[in-house]
Motif scaffolding. Structure first.
Motif, mmCIF file in Angstrom:
data_model
loop_
_atom_site.group_PDB
_atom_site.id
_atom_site.type_symbol
_atom_site.label_atom_id
_atom_site.label_comp_id
_atom_site.label_asym_id
_atom_site.label_seq_id
_atom_site.Cartn_x
_atom_site.Cartn_y
_atom_site.Cartn_z
ATOM 1 N N THR A 68 -38.076 -5.245 -2.184
ATOM 2 C CA THR A 68 -37.091 -4.097 -1.787
ATOM 3 C C THR A 68 -38.185 -2.569 -1.802
ATOM 4 O O THR A 68 -37.063 -2.173 -0.866
ATOM 5 N N THR A 73 -33.439 2.120 2.635
ATOM 6 C CA THR A 73 -32.042 2.983 2.175
ATOM 7 C C THR A 73 -31.648 1.420 1.787
ATOM 8 O O THR A 73 -32.467 0.538 1.951
ATOM 9 N N GLN A 74 -30.737 1.720 1.290
ATOM 10 C CA GLN A 74 -30.344 1.048 0.366
ATOM 11 C C GLN A 74 -28.749 0.337 0.838
ATOM 12 O O GLN A 74 -28.707 -0.805 0.957
ATOM 13 N N GLU A 75 -28.421 0.935 1.585
ATOM 14 C CA GLU A 75 -27.468 0.321 2.521
ATOM 15 C C GLU A 75 -28.839 -0.818 3.960
ATOM 16 O O GLU A 75 -27.914 -1.972 4.147
ATOM 17 N N GLU A 76 -29.706 -0.719 3.950
ATOM 18 C CA GLU A 76 -30.241 -1.523 4.648
ATOM 19 C C GLU A 76 -30.750 -3.100 3.111
ATOM 20 O O GLU A 76 -30.787 -4.372 3.672
ATOM 21 N N ALA A 78 -28.861 -3.999 0.876
ATOM 22 C CA ALA A 78 -27.710 -4.589 1.200
ATOM 23 C C ALA A 78 -27.574 -5.480 2.803
ATOM 24 O O ALA A 78 -26.670 -6.720 2.655
ATOM 25 N N GLU A 79 -27.372 -4.902 3.169
ATOM 26 C CA GLU A 79 -27.291 -5.312 5.074
ATOM 27 C C GLU A 79 -27.706 -6.917 4.743
ATOM 28 O O GLU A 79 -27.549 -7.831 5.303
ATOM 29 N N ARG A 80 -29.439 -6.408 4.384
ATOM 30 C CA ARG A 80 -30.323 -7.947 4.449
ATOM 31 C C ARG A 80 -29.961 -9.013 3.318
ATOM 32 O O ARG A 80 -29.690 -10.806 4.022
ATOM 33 N N ILE A 105 -24.696 2.330 -3.363
ATOM 34 C CA ILE A 105 -24.246 1.935 -1.947
ATOM 35 C C ILE A 105 -24.271 0.309 -1.974
ATOM 36 O O ILE A 105 -23.764 -0.983 -1.482
ATOM 37 N N THR A 106 -25.634 -0.429 -2.938
ATOM 38 C CA THR A 106 -26.013 -1.963 -3.144
ATOM 39 C C THR A 106 -24.702 -2.252 -3.424
ATOM 40 O O THR A 106 -24.437 -3.140 -3.522
ATOM 41 N N LYS A 108 -21.399 -0.564 -4.518
ATOM 42 C CA LYS A 108 -20.315 -0.870 -3.623
ATOM 43 C C LYS A 108 -20.147 -2.246 -2.589
ATOM 44 O O LYS A 108 -19.461 -3.045 -1.869
ATOM 45 N N MET A 109 -21.348 -2.262 -1.414
ATOM 46 C CA MET A 109 -21.933 -3.559 -0.986
ATOM 47 C C MET A 109 -22.259 -5.309 -0.818
ATOM 48 O O MET A 109 -21.395 -5.738 -1.107
#
Length: 196
Positions: A68, A73-76, A78-80, A105-106, A108-109
């Motif tokens: 990773t 980003t952390q959001e990406e 988590a999205e993956r 963010i990871t 929380k998601m």
């Protein structure tokens, strides 16, 4: 349960070695990222280990530092993980992800899935330092080594896992660094058969 496993440790702890073993030792399909040059991740068949679900290893392992850390980003990240999770188990690893705690963010998601697990590699600091120094020598880096970043990351990785444990909602597991691959494999096996 299909696990989303965040394998954590500082540089030299062995987390990338564990992830690469999944990719190299089992039937694996590379998943290209249509928008970038690097891989989106890998789909690994662990049926020979009695694990029915596919394993999705997120990130690219074309370079020495994989996983990773190559994702923007952390959001990406988590999205993956969230995109792969309905299809199977997920493995995330990277130095930056190793240090994130409850407010990241990871976290929380991914925590709301009920499947998010942080697995801390208990590799001793001196072993990590020795491995980092050896890697530098292998690539011909003769500059003086400053251990401060590795020491700091070792402390913050442990602290992040403790904070996740204290927060609740994220299962935190310690992995014996001397048997890291087998213990990681066993997490997916136990998640799948409901004994985790």
């Amino acid at each position: 349960m299909k696990a989303i496993l965040s394998l954590r440790g500082t540089s030299g702890s062995g987390k990338t070695t564990v992830a690469r073993k999944f990719i190299t030792d089992y039937p694996t399909k590379t998943l290209p990222d249509p928008n970038k040059k690097k891989h989106w991740g890998y789909e690994v068949d662990l049926s020979s280990e009695g694990i029915n679900e596919k394993l999705y290893v997120i990130g690219s392992y074309e370079n020495t530092c994989g996983g990773t850390d190559g994702i923007s980003t952390q959001e990406e990240i988590a999205e993956r993980a969230l995109a792969a999770h309905p299809r199977g188990h997920v493995l995330l690893e990277g130095l930056l992800l190793s240090k994130v705690g409850p407010n990241a963010i990871t976290t929380k998601m991914l925590a709301p899935t009920g499947s998010y697990i942080a697995a801390y590699l208990d590799t001793p600091l001196q072993t990590c330092l020795d491995r980092v120094i050896a890697r530098r020598k292998e690539r011909g880096d003769e500059r003086p080594f400053n251990p401060d970043n590795t020491i700091s990351a070792h402390k913050s990785t442990f602290a992040a896992c403790k904070n996740l444990h204290d927060m609740g909602g994220v299962k935190v597991i310690t992995i014996d660094h001397t048997d890291a691959f087998n213990q990681t494999l066993d997490i997916f096996r136990k998640a799948e058969n409901g004994s985790l």
